[in-house]
Design a protein around this motif. Structure first.
Motif, PDB file in Angstrom:
ATOM      1  N   ALA A  60      -9.663  10.336  -6.029  1.00 47.53           N
ATOM      2  CA  ALA A  60     -10.062   9.911  -4.683  1.00 47.53           C
ATOM      3  C   ALA A  60      -8.919   9.190  -3.981  1.00 47.53           C
ATOM      4  N   ARG A  61      -8.193   8.351  -4.725  1.00 47.94           N
ATOM      5  CA  ARG A  61      -7.069   7.629  -4.116  1.00 47.94           C
ATOM      6  C   ARG A  61      -5.950   8.583  -3.701  1.00 47.94           C
ATOM      7  N   ILE A  62      -5.716   9.614  -4.507  1.00 51.14           N
ATOM      8  CA  ILE A  62      -4.694  10.600  -4.154  1.00 51.14           C
ATOM      9  C   ILE A  62      -5.098  11.349  -2.884  1.00 51.14           C
ATOM     10  N   LEU A 112      -4.163  10.025   4.687  1.00 50.78           N
ATOM     11  CA  LEU A 112      -3.519   8.989   5.500  1.00 50.78           C
ATOM     12  C   LEU A 112      -2.076   9.359   5.829  1.00 50.78           C
ATOM     13  N   GLY A 113      -1.376   9.944   4.857  1.00 47.70           N
ATOM     14  CA  GLY A 113       0.008  10.358   5.114  1.00 47.70           C
ATOM     15  C   GLY A 113       0.093  11.377   6.234  1.00 47.70           C
ATOM     16  N   ILE A 114      -0.846  12.345   6.212  1.00 53.71           N
ATOM     17  CA  ILE A 114      -0.879  13.356   7.273  1.00 53.71           C
ATOM     18  C   ILE A 114      -1.289  12.719   8.599  1.00 53.71           C
ATOM     19  N   ASN A 131       9.781   5.084  -1.954  1.00 52.91           N
ATOM     20  CA  ASN A 131       9.776   6.299  -2.770  1.00 52.91           C
ATOM     21  C   ASN A 131      11.079   6.470  -3.533  1.00 52.91           C
ATOM     22  N   GLY A 132      12.184   6.103  -2.894  1.00 54.30           N
ATOM     23  CA  GLY A 132      13.473   6.205  -3.575  1.00 54.30           C
ATOM     24  C   GLY A 132      13.539   5.298  -4.791  1.00 54.30           C
ATOM     25  N   LEU A 159       1.132   5.453  -7.732  1.00 52.24           N
ATOM     26  CA  LEU A 159       1.231   6.869  -7.369  1.00 52.24           C
ATOM     27  C   LEU A 159       0.659   7.181  -5.985  1.00 52.24           C
ATOM     28  N   PRO A 160      -0.510   6.646  -5.612  1.00 49.03           N
ATOM     29  CA  PRO A 160      -1.017   6.949  -4.268  1.00 49.03           C
ATOM     30  C   PRO A 160      -0.060   6.540  -3.147  1.00 49.03           C
ATOM     31  N   ILE A 161       0.608   5.381  -3.309  1.00 45.99           N
ATOM     32  CA  ILE A 161       1.583   4.953  -2.291  1.00 45.99           C
ATOM     33  C   ILE A 161       2.754   5.925  -2.260  1.00 45.99           C
ATOM     34  N   TYR A 162       3.193   6.336  -3.429  1.00 43.90           N
ATOM     35  CA  TYR A 162       4.309   7.289  -3.544  1.00 43.90           C
ATOM     36  C   TYR A 162       3.961   8.610  -2.857  1.00 43.90           C
ATOM     37  N   ILE A 163       2.767   9.124  -3.123  1.00 42.99           N
ATOM     38  CA  ILE A 163       2.347  10.398  -2.538  1.00 42.99           C
ATOM     39  C   ILE A 163       2.077  10.235  -1.041  1.00 42.99           C
ATOM     40  N   PHE A 164       1.549   9.062  -0.632  1.00 40.91           N
ATOM     41  CA  PHE A 164       1.398   8.780   0.795  1.00 40.91           C
ATOM     42  C   PHE A 164       2.751   8.885   1.499  1.00 40.91           C
TER      43      PHE A 164
END
Length: 392
Positions: free
Chosen positions: A10-12, A18-20, A38-39, A176-181
């Motif tokens: 769900a978080r992913i 949200l990223g989109i 991310n870096g 991970l969710p922040i990274y994927i965001f």
């Protein structure tokens, strides 16, 4: 009041949405904040991946080697063969259908560079060893520990494994969710998110159909040994399948898988041995997903590949899957090292692999545990009434 818990899947999904959503709204300066994060996170992943392999593979090899009974060896070989079959099934299906479904485009890194999305600063975290070194060291230590009378080094390795699993659970998975965001925020800002989402949808559909075919094939093979209806055998395993869908954990599903295998006629002692073991070493569904997703991303970005490259990757992936920890997304974390070293995946490709994998994590786990029942049927055919003494 009870604290509301949101699962990793769900978080992913929320992070992707949200990223989109924010990608077309936030100014470039704020996008750079997440690109900077991310870096740094990517550097940490590069540092921790060899340690993940060393910490998880070593105890797994030591346990298998020390208890090298005949039934254990054959169960491991059957599970590994099933994993290889799923990998090659995924590859040949992908090279047949993916080129007509996916339009090659520019690599993700080039898209970002073309829009001048660069981090504010970078932090270099070089790994203590490369991936291949960690794999060879893990096998050397694991086999050595298996033949030592002392347990001191094994206890150290088990403690190190606990540290690695704790790091995955408390550091990597929460971030991970922040990274994927950040990845999807950057892709949306760069105008490429639509094409990538279309690839996601197509690949998920193909993989779901492959999972169904794989389970039918596994139980058809088991039915050849036990001379029973494969669809009835598979039908009795459905409680385990749906339990795994809900728990996303092979370990949590073991009691159900065990019960349904016994209902399929597997001897209790055999089921009690094979099912817990296969929950660790048999990951056909996970391997199928990783190979399909990797191939799709390589086609999408125009990266060169051939059969020898993927054959080596699949053989190594089957071994690496033994190390997958019992946490959601554990298999893809264990596979990141060889995705980087053997297929040339960079930061963005690894992030997309994580997102794709976790989006289908429940179905992969369900495929893994349901297939364990087929292996139990085959092993029971050979060892149900035989001497199980270890090989001398």
């Amino acid at each position: 009041m009870k604290k509301l818990k949101i699962g990793l899947l769900a978080r992913i999904i929320i992070a992707i949405a949200l990223g989109i959503g924010f990608g077309n709204v936030l100014p470039g300066g704020l996008v750079r904040v997440f690109v900077t994060f991310n870096g740094i996170f990517s550097e940490f992943l590069g540092f921790i991946i060899p340690l993940i392999i060393l910490g998880l593979v070593t105890p797994a090899i030591a346990d298998i080697g020390k208890e090298a009974g005949k039934m254990l060896v054959i169960t491991t070989l059957v599970a590994y063969s099933a994993t290889l079959f799923s990998g090659f099934l995924s590859y040949f299906t992908g090279v047949t259908f993916f080129p007509s479904m996916i339009t090659p485009g520019a690599p993700i890194e080039q898209i970002s560079e073309a829009h001048d999305i660069s981090p504010f600063f970078t932090v270099a975290i070089p790994p203590v060893m490369n991936v291949m070194t960690s794999l060879i060291l893990a096998f050397t230590l694991g086999l050595g520990i298996a033949h030592l009378e002392s347990t001191a080094l094994k206890n150290v390795c088990n403690d190190f494994k606990d540290i690695i699993v704790k790091t995955i659970q408390t550091v990597i998975l929460p971030l991970l969710p922040i990274y994927i965001f950040g990845i999807f925020l950057n892709m949306t800002h760069s105008g490429q998110v639509y094409n990538i989402l279309m690839v996601f949808i197509k690949i998920i559909g193909v993989i779901f159909l492959l999972h169904i075919f794989l389970l039918v094939f596994q139980y058809s093979m088991a039915a050849l040994f036990v001379r029973r209806n494969p669809f009835k055998l598979l039908g009795r395993m459905m409680p385990a399948y749906f339990t795994a869908l809900g728990t996303q954990s092979s370990a949590a599903t073991i009691p159900v898988t065990l019960r349904q295998s016994i209902k399929n006629g597997v001897t209790e002692d055999i089921a009690g041995f094979v099912i817990p073991l296969c929950a660790t070493i048999h990951l056909s569904g996970s391997t199928l997903k990783i190979v399909a997703c990797a191939l799709a991303l390589m086609i999408m970005q125009g990266m060169p590949f051939d059969f020898p490259m993927f054959a080596g990757f699949i053989f190594m992936l089957g071994i690496t899957m033994v190390a997958a920890p019992g946490v959601p997304g554990g298999a893809i974390m264990a596979a990141l090292g060889i995705l980087s070293s053997m297929l040339g995946f960079g930061e963005s490709e690894q992030a997309l692999m994580i997102a794709l994998y976790i989006a289908m994590d429940s179905f992969g786990t369900a495929c893994n545990v349901t297939g364990d029942g087929a292996i139990a049927l085959i092993i029971d055919k050979f060892f149900g009434k035989k001497d199980l003494r270890p090989i001398q």
